[in-house]
Scaffold this motif. Structure first.
Motif, mmCIF file in Angstrom:
data_model
loop_
_atom_site.group_PDB
_atom_site.id
_atom_site.type_symbol
_atom_site.label_atom_id
_atom_site.label_comp_id
_atom_site.label_asym_id
_atom_site.label_seq_id
_atom_site.Cartn_x
_atom_site.Cartn_y
_atom_site.Cartn_z
ATOM 1 N N PRO A 118 0.804 -1.226 0.000
ATOM 2 C CA PRO A 118 0.000 0.000 0.000
ATOM 3 C C PRO A 118 0.842 1.284 0.000
ATOM 4 O O PRO A 118 0.483 2.253 -0.668
ATOM 5 C CB PRO A 118 -0.813 -0.113 1.298
ATOM 6 C CG PRO A 118 -0.884 -1.580 1.563
ATOM 7 C CD PRO A 118 0.422 -2.151 1.055
ATOM 8 N N ARG A 119 1.960 1.295 0.708
ATOM 9 C CA ARG A 119 2.791 2.501 0.758
ATOM 10 C C ARG A 119 3.362 2.825 -0.627
ATOM 11 O O ARG A 119 3.311 3.970 -1.078
ATOM 12 C CB ARG A 119 3.925 2.317 1.759
ATOM 13 C CG ARG A 119 4.758 3.569 1.929
ATOM 14 C CD ARG A 119 5.884 3.376 2.899
ATOM 15 N NE ARG A 119 6.831 2.441 2.271
ATOM 16 C CZ ARG A 119 7.835 1.863 2.883
ATOM 17 N NH1 ARG A 119 8.015 2.077 4.167
ATOM 18 N NH2 ARG A 119 8.654 1.068 2.250
ATOM 19 N N CYS A 120 3.896 1.823 -1.334
ATOM 20 C CA CYS A 120 4.468 2.070 -2.657
ATOM 21 C C CYS A 120 3.393 2.418 -3.684
ATOM 22 O O CYS A 120 3.607 3.258 -4.544
ATOM 23 C CB CYS A 120 5.289 0.858 -3.103
ATOM 24 S SG CYS A 120 6.816 0.639 -2.164
ATOM 25 N N LEU A 121 2.255 1.764 -3.588
ATOM 26 C CA LEU A 121 1.159 2.087 -4.515
ATOM 27 C C LEU A 121 0.702 3.532 -4.326
ATOM 28 O O LEU A 121 0.461 4.241 -5.305
ATOM 29 C CB LEU A 121 -0.018 1.131 -4.301
ATOM 30 C CG LEU A 121 0.193 -0.296 -4.776
ATOM 31 C CD1 LEU A 121 -0.989 -1.167 -4.391
ATOM 32 C CD2 LEU A 121 0.406 -0.345 -6.274
ATOM 33 N N ALA A 122 0.608 3.991 -3.069
ATOM 34 C CA ALA A 122 0.191 5.367 -2.803
ATOM 35 C C ALA A 122 1.242 6.341 -3.315
ATOM 36 O O ALA A 122 0.909 7.392 -3.879
ATOM 37 C CB ALA A 122 -0.027 5.565 -1.305
ATOM 38 N N THR A 123 2.515 6.020 -3.162
ATOM 39 C CA THR A 123 3.598 6.892 -3.635
ATOM 40 C C THR A 123 3.556 7.012 -5.148
ATOM 41 O O THR A 123 3.696 8.110 -5.698
ATOM 42 C CB THR A 123 4.970 6.339 -3.190
ATOM 43 O OG1 THR A 123 4.975 6.231 -1.773
ATOM 44 C CG2 THR A 123 6.088 7.242 -3.638
#
Length: 62
Positions: A53-58
């Motif tokens: 989720p963190r990389c997708l949001a970035t």
């Protein structure tokens, strides 16, 4: 008695792709890293982009 030179520690990593239908193994890459030698990971696109989720949001914010 013969004198042997001490061996240095080494790590070998082999990367394979397994065919789901036949179970056949395809060799993709082999890398050996020895103790005391500099190592830099090769820059390749062999791995897919991270989907946490963190990389997708970035990526969505860029």
């Amino acid at each position: 008695m013969t004198k042997r030179t001490p061996r240095k520690s080494a790590l070998t990593i082999r990367v394979y792709r397994i065919d789901p239908a036949t179970g056949r193994r395809t060799h993709l890459h082999r890398e050996t890293v020895r103790l005391g030698e500099p190592y830099t990971r090769p820059l390749t696109n062999d791995w897919p982009a991270c989907a946490c989720p963190r990389c997708l949001a970035t990526r969505a914010a860029s």
